[in-house]
Design a protein around this motif. Sequence first.
Motif, PDB file in Angstrom:
ATOM      1  N   LEU A 279      16.530  -5.662   3.849  1.00  6.06           N
ATOM      2  CA  LEU A 279      15.270  -5.866   3.924  1.00  6.06           C
ATOM      3  C   LEU A 279      14.672  -5.983   5.227  1.00  6.06           C
ATOM      4  O   LEU A 279      13.775  -5.273   5.663  1.00  6.06           O
ATOM      5  CB  LEU A 279      15.084  -7.287   3.199  1.00  6.06           C
ATOM      6  N   ALA A 280      15.522  -6.501   6.425  1.00  5.63           N
ATOM      7  CA  ALA A 280      15.361  -6.587   7.667  1.00  5.63           C
ATOM      8  C   ALA A 280      15.433  -5.192   8.207  1.00  5.63           C
ATOM      9  O   ALA A 280      14.316  -5.062   9.124  1.00  5.63           O
ATOM     10  CB  ALA A 280      16.348  -7.621   8.382  1.00  5.63           C
ATOM     11  N   GLY A 281      15.953  -4.322   7.943  1.00  3.67           N
ATOM     12  CA  GLY A 281      16.056  -3.122   8.453  1.00  3.67           C
ATOM     13  C   GLY A 281      14.765  -2.283   7.920  1.00  3.67           C
ATOM     14  O   GLY A 281      13.930  -1.683   8.818  1.00  3.67           O
ATOM     15  N   LEU A 282      14.356  -2.550   6.985  1.00  2.00           N
ATOM     16  CA  LEU A 282      13.236  -1.912   6.610  1.00  2.00           C
ATOM     17  C   LEU A 282      11.899  -2.483   6.985  1.00  2.00           C
ATOM     18  O   LEU A 282      11.047  -1.743   7.402  1.00  2.00           O
ATOM     19  CB  LEU A 282      13.094  -1.964   4.923  1.00  2.00           C
ATOM     20  N   ILE A 283      11.897  -3.917   7.254  1.00  4.98           N
ATOM     21  CA  ILE A 283      10.764  -4.372   8.068  1.00  4.98           C
ATOM     22  C   ILE A 283      10.595  -4.013   9.343  1.00  4.98           C
ATOM     23  O   ILE A 283       9.763  -3.701   9.836  1.00  4.98           O
ATOM     24  CB  ILE A 283      10.960  -5.875   7.774  1.00  4.98           C
ATOM     25  N   HIS A 284      11.756  -3.929  10.040  1.00  4.82           N
ATOM     26  CA  HIS A 284      11.643  -3.227  11.183  1.00  4.82           C
ATOM     27  C   HIS A 284      11.213  -1.774  11.231  1.00  4.82           C
ATOM     28  O   HIS A 284      10.380  -1.784  12.042  1.00  4.82           O
ATOM     29  CB  HIS A 284      13.313  -3.352  11.677  1.00  4.82           C
TER      30      HIS A 284
ATOM     31  N   GLU B 194      15.963  10.154  14.174  1.00  4.11           N
ATOM     32  CA  GLU B 194      16.562   9.248  13.120  1.00  4.11           C
ATOM     33  C   GLU B 194      15.765   9.535  11.866  1.00  4.11           C
ATOM     34  O   GLU B 194      14.453   9.526  12.045  1.00  4.11           O
ATOM     35  CB  GLU B 194      16.441   7.919  13.714  1.00  4.11           C
ATOM     36  N   PRO B 195      16.165   9.802  10.754  1.00  6.66           N
ATOM     37  CA  PRO B 195      15.446  10.000   9.681  1.00  6.66           C
ATOM     38  C   PRO B 195      14.799   8.712   9.315  1.00  6.66           C
ATOM     39  O   PRO B 195      15.252   7.695   9.374  1.00  6.66           O
ATOM     40  CB  PRO B 195      16.363  10.490   8.722  1.00  6.66           C
ATOM     41  N   GLN B 196      13.441   8.962   8.997  1.00  5.47           N
ATOM     42  CA  GLN B 196      12.835   7.655   8.746  1.00  5.47           C
ATOM     43  C   GLN B 196      13.151   7.365   7.392  1.00  5.47           C
ATOM     44  O   GLN B 196      13.188   7.839   6.350  1.00  5.47           O
ATOM     45  CB  GLN B 196      11.102   8.221   8.855  1.00  5.47           C
ATOM     46  N   ARG B 197      13.201   6.122   7.191  1.00  2.86           N
ATOM     47  CA  ARG B 197      13.756   5.315   6.027  1.00  2.86           C
ATOM     48  C   ARG B 197      12.654   5.245   4.897  1.00  2.86           C
ATOM     49  O   ARG B 197      12.944   5.253   3.748  1.00  2.86           O
ATOM     50  CB  ARG B 197      14.325   4.048   6.256  1.00  2.86           C
ATOM     51  N   VAL B 198      11.466   4.980   5.365  1.00  6.30           N
ATOM     52  CA  VAL B 198      10.253   4.866   4.492  1.00  6.30           C
ATOM     53  C   VAL B 198       9.089   5.888   4.974  1.00  6.30           C
ATOM     54  O   VAL B 198       9.039   5.983   6.085  1.00  6.30           O
ATOM     55  CB  VAL B 198       9.883   3.434   4.316  1.00  6.30           C
ATOM     56  N   ARG B 199       8.695   6.472   4.091  1.00 12.77           N
ATOM     57  CA  ARG B 199       7.479   7.238   4.015  1.00 12.77           C
ATOM     58  C   ARG B 199       6.460   7.245   2.857  1.00 12.77           C
ATOM     59  O   ARG B 199       7.023   6.941   1.838  1.00 12.77           O
ATOM     60  CB  ARG B 199       7.798   8.767   4.443  1.00 12.77           C
ATOM     61  N   ILE B 200       5.324   7.495   3.136  1.00 12.57           N
ATOM     62  CA  ILE B 200       4.059   7.519   2.201  1.00 12.57           C
ATOM     63  C   ILE B 200       4.365   8.765   1.587  1.00 12.57           C
ATOM     64  O   ILE B 200       4.055  10.033   2.480  1.00 12.57           O
ATOM     65  CB  ILE B 200       2.788   7.003   2.733  1.00 12.57           C
ATOM     66  N   LEU B 201       4.161   8.804   0.310  1.00  8.74           N
ATOM     67  CA  LEU B 201       4.148  10.263  -0.349  1.00  8.74           C
ATOM     68  C   LEU B 201       2.887  10.723  -0.337  1.00  8.74           C
ATOM     69  O   LEU B 201       1.879   9.938  -0.274  1.00  8.74           O
ATOM     70  CB  LEU B 201       4.646  10.358  -1.536  1.00  8.74           C
ATOM     71  N   PRO B 202       2.593  12.050  -0.454  1.00 11.18           N
ATOM     72  CA  PRO B 202       1.001  12.629  -0.338  1.00 11.18           C
ATOM     73  C   PRO B 202       0.351  12.129  -1.619  1.00 11.18           C
ATOM     74  O   PRO B 202       0.866  11.690  -2.686  1.00 11.18           O
ATOM     75  CB  PRO B 202       1.257  14.052  -0.483  1.00 11.18           C
ATOM     76  N   GLY B 203      -1.042  11.958  -1.495  1.00  9.84           N
ATOM     77  CA  GLY B 203      -1.868  11.679  -2.353  1.00  9.84           C
ATOM     78  C   GLY B 203      -2.126  10.100  -2.530  1.00  9.84           C
ATOM     79  O   GLY B 203      -2.226   9.625  -3.541  1.00  9.84           O
ATOM     80  N   SER B 204      -1.878   9.488  -1.403  1.00 16.15           N
ATOM     81  CA  SER B 204      -1.993   8.006  -1.373  1.00 16.15           C
ATOM     82  C   SER B 204      -3.233   7.533  -0.777  1.00 16.15           C
ATOM     83  O   SER B 204      -3.517   8.128  -0.175  1.00 16.15           O
ATOM     84  CB  SER B 204      -0.757   7.366  -0.616  1.00 16.15           C
ATOM     85  N   SER B 205      -3.554   6.556  -1.306  1.00 17.14           N
ATOM     86  CA  SER B 205      -4.793   5.809  -0.671  1.00 17.14           C
ATOM     87  C   SER B 205      -4.394   4.599  -0.123  1.00 17.14           C
ATOM     88  O   SER B 205      -3.414   4.252  -0.122  1.00 17.14           O
ATOM     89  CB  SER B 205      -6.059   5.698  -1.565  1.00 17.14           C
ATOM     90  N   GLU B 206      -5.413   3.938   0.388  1.00 16.16           N
ATOM     91  CA  GLU B 206      -5.261   2.605   0.923  1.00 16.16           C
ATOM     92  C   GLU B 206      -4.678   1.555   0.228  1.00 16.16           C
ATOM     93  O   GLU B 206      -3.800   0.638   0.353  1.00 16.16           O
ATOM     94  CB  GLU B 206      -6.403   1.832   1.439  1.00 16.16           C
ATOM     95  N   THR B 207      -5.196   1.604  -1.081  1.00 11.74           N
ATOM     96  CA  THR B 207      -4.901   0.575  -2.041  1.00 11.74           C
ATOM     97  C   THR B 207      -4.090   1.167  -3.304  1.00 11.74           C
ATOM     98  O   THR B 207      -3.571   0.402  -4.091  1.00 11.74           O
ATOM     99  CB  THR B 207      -5.896   0.092  -2.733  1.00 11.74           C
ATOM    100  N   ALA B 208      -3.448   2.198  -3.090  1.00  9.47           N
ATOM    101  CA  ALA B 208      -2.722   2.956  -4.072  1.00  9.47           C
ATOM    102  C   ALA B 208      -1.712   4.039  -3.371  1.00  9.47           C
ATOM    103  O   ALA B 208      -2.266   4.878  -3.196  1.00  9.47           O
ATOM    104  CB  ALA B 208      -3.717   3.755  -5.281  1.00  9.47           C
ATOM    105  N   ALA B 209      -0.346   3.355  -3.426  1.00  8.45           N
ATOM    106  CA  ALA B 209       0.328   4.495  -2.537  1.00  8.45           C
ATOM    107  C   ALA B 209       1.649   4.451  -3.012  1.00  8.45           C
ATOM    108  O   ALA B 209       2.028   3.529  -3.770  1.00  8.45           O
ATOM    109  CB  ALA B 209       0.377   3.901  -1.165  1.00  8.45           C
ATOM    110  N   SER B 210       2.439   5.630  -2.852  1.00  9.53           N
ATOM    111  CA  SER B 210       3.785   5.632  -3.343  1.00  9.53           C
ATOM    112  C   SER B 210       4.709   5.831  -2.097  1.00  9.53           C
ATOM    113  O   SER B 210       4.220   6.837  -1.273  1.00  9.53           O
ATOM    114  CB  SER B 210       4.148   7.063  -4.195  1.00  9.53           C
ATOM    115  N   PHE B 211       5.660   4.972  -2.304  1.00  7.68           N
ATOM    116  CA  PHE B 211       6.545   4.948  -0.689  1.00  7.68           C
ATOM    117  C   PHE B 211       7.832   5.747  -1.254  1.00  7.68           C
ATOM    118  O   PHE B 211       8.342   5.402  -2.366  1.00  7.68           O
ATOM    119  CB  PHE B 211       6.752   3.570  -0.259  1.00  7.68           C
ATOM    120  N   GLU B 212       8.404   6.397  -0.413  1.00  9.97           N
ATOM    121  CA  GLU B 212       9.768   6.893  -0.731  1.00  9.97           C
ATOM    122  C   GLU B 212      10.769   6.413   0.317  1.00  9.97           C
ATOM    123  O   GLU B 212      10.560   6.212   1.410  1.00  9.97           O
ATOM    124  CB  GLU B 212       9.730   8.620  -0.186  1.00  9.97           C
TER     125      GLU B 212
END
Lengths: 338, 174
Positions: free
Chosen positions: A267-272, B55-73
């Motif tokens: 979690l900490a890694g993701l928050i960061h 460094e590959p990004q751990r989280v990204r927002i998938l296309p087609g997302s809005s402020e209040t409705a989003a899919s995260f990868e």
Amino acid sequence: MMEYDNMMDSDFKEDFGPKIQVSAADRYHVDFELSNVDISLANSLRRVMHAEVPTIAIDLVEIEVNTSVLADEFISHRLGLIPLNSSEIDNLSYSRDCDCEQNCERCSVTLTLHAKCTGDEVMKVYARDLVVGFNRPNSEIGNPVITDPDGLGSLICKLRKGQELKLSCIAKKGIAKEHAKWSPTSAIGFEYDPHNKLHHLDLWYEQDAEAEWPKSKYADVEEPPAEGQPFDYDAVPSRFYFEVEGIGNIQSDAIILEGVKELQRKLAGLIHGLGESEGMNGEYDGPRSPDGMDTGAGYLEQGYSTPYGNPGAASAWGGGATAYGTTPYGNSGSNGWS
Amino acid sequence: MPGRTKTRDDAPEEVDTSMDDAPTSAQQPAEEENGDAMQEDEEEGEEDPFEEEEEPQRVRILPGSSETAASFEFLKEGHTLGNALRYIIMKNPDVEFCAYAIPHPSEDKMNLRIQTYDTTTAAAALAKGLQDLEDLCDVVADEFWTQREKFEATPEQVRKRQEEAERRQAAQAS
Ligand SMILES: [Zn+2]
């Protein structure tokens, strides 16, 4: 929402928040009940203890002499499975994160073995015969776990007269998700709803499931369902019975604490990561009605489902005509959200 | 794959599906100019000198997302995080909907869908969920440690430890 409000309070009320009751504990076992939490959290804890608590195990073996009857690979595999003391594993870094070229004292522990049978008797080589190198974060890490009264440890191989085994091993930090040899546990019991009130189990029976199935050891801890009690559709499990069984490389209670810690590290890694990349390079391509979600196909066209979930495409694998089209993946109606 | 039934010479190459026909990964590589990932793999050695090693990004927002409705990868995450995070985000009263999925078992990815009311944004709900889950973990760890100590202090355990010590002493003496 009551529970949420209270749960987020900094000081937890008696009746709210997770509760634990330890029913048995020694060096290798902890039996406890985790209650007042959702099954998702309980299961995450189980999963993380099982697969992601780091320990140390032999990962590289260099064999100089092996005239035993066992092949080099065979012995290497056996060596990997020997539990090694993993105390204060935090002081050891993963080899892949280390600055060194191959491995060093900051990311590995070296063990050597040299045995030669000179007598007429068959010689048994045990884990205690491994000599642990000096340079290591503390004086315990890397020691083979020895639990038998004779202090021998795991049997590595047997040698006949004239046979010799000479090798050096490099033990590294790792997790069981990569290889089970890094597992801190031999098993984790996980049980809930001993009376099957929630019908999560479908018990097989000949005449009467109640009479034919043995009772769980936790059956008398929970109230059995009353005669003719209707099924409660809103009921959710809230009491989870864990039986953590360690193998000695990590103390049993440390497995649980390290498991929670590992979850927090995630979690900490993701928050960061989130804080670092404000916006997450996501292109909001305009506001989109949440209702757009309902049409599964449109959602798939966005191109973020599986390669199989390609309902309209005329590719070799697409369409319902091929065998692939009927797999659970290729069903445009279900998009796999849970 | 069935075993080879024809000799090498007989095997007509057309029998094999052309790589061009294979569906590309549905996960579009980020910032990819020509979207064909498969094609890219074949052209070995041809590296874009302007492409940075990041460094590959751990989280990204998938296309087609809005402020209040989003899919995260999420990369390199699975059910362990997904389900617990889904639960804790759903606990947030500002969140209308939250679900997670692992789109394909052989891709180490986890998707999380968040739809919120107008009172917050999906990204904020995610950040709050991560923080809440971390706090919850703290409580679990503290509670475990307290209860473990409590168990150790029960008369039965004290007696057991005493017996153990005596046994060890006796063994040493003999
Ligand atoms: Zn190193």
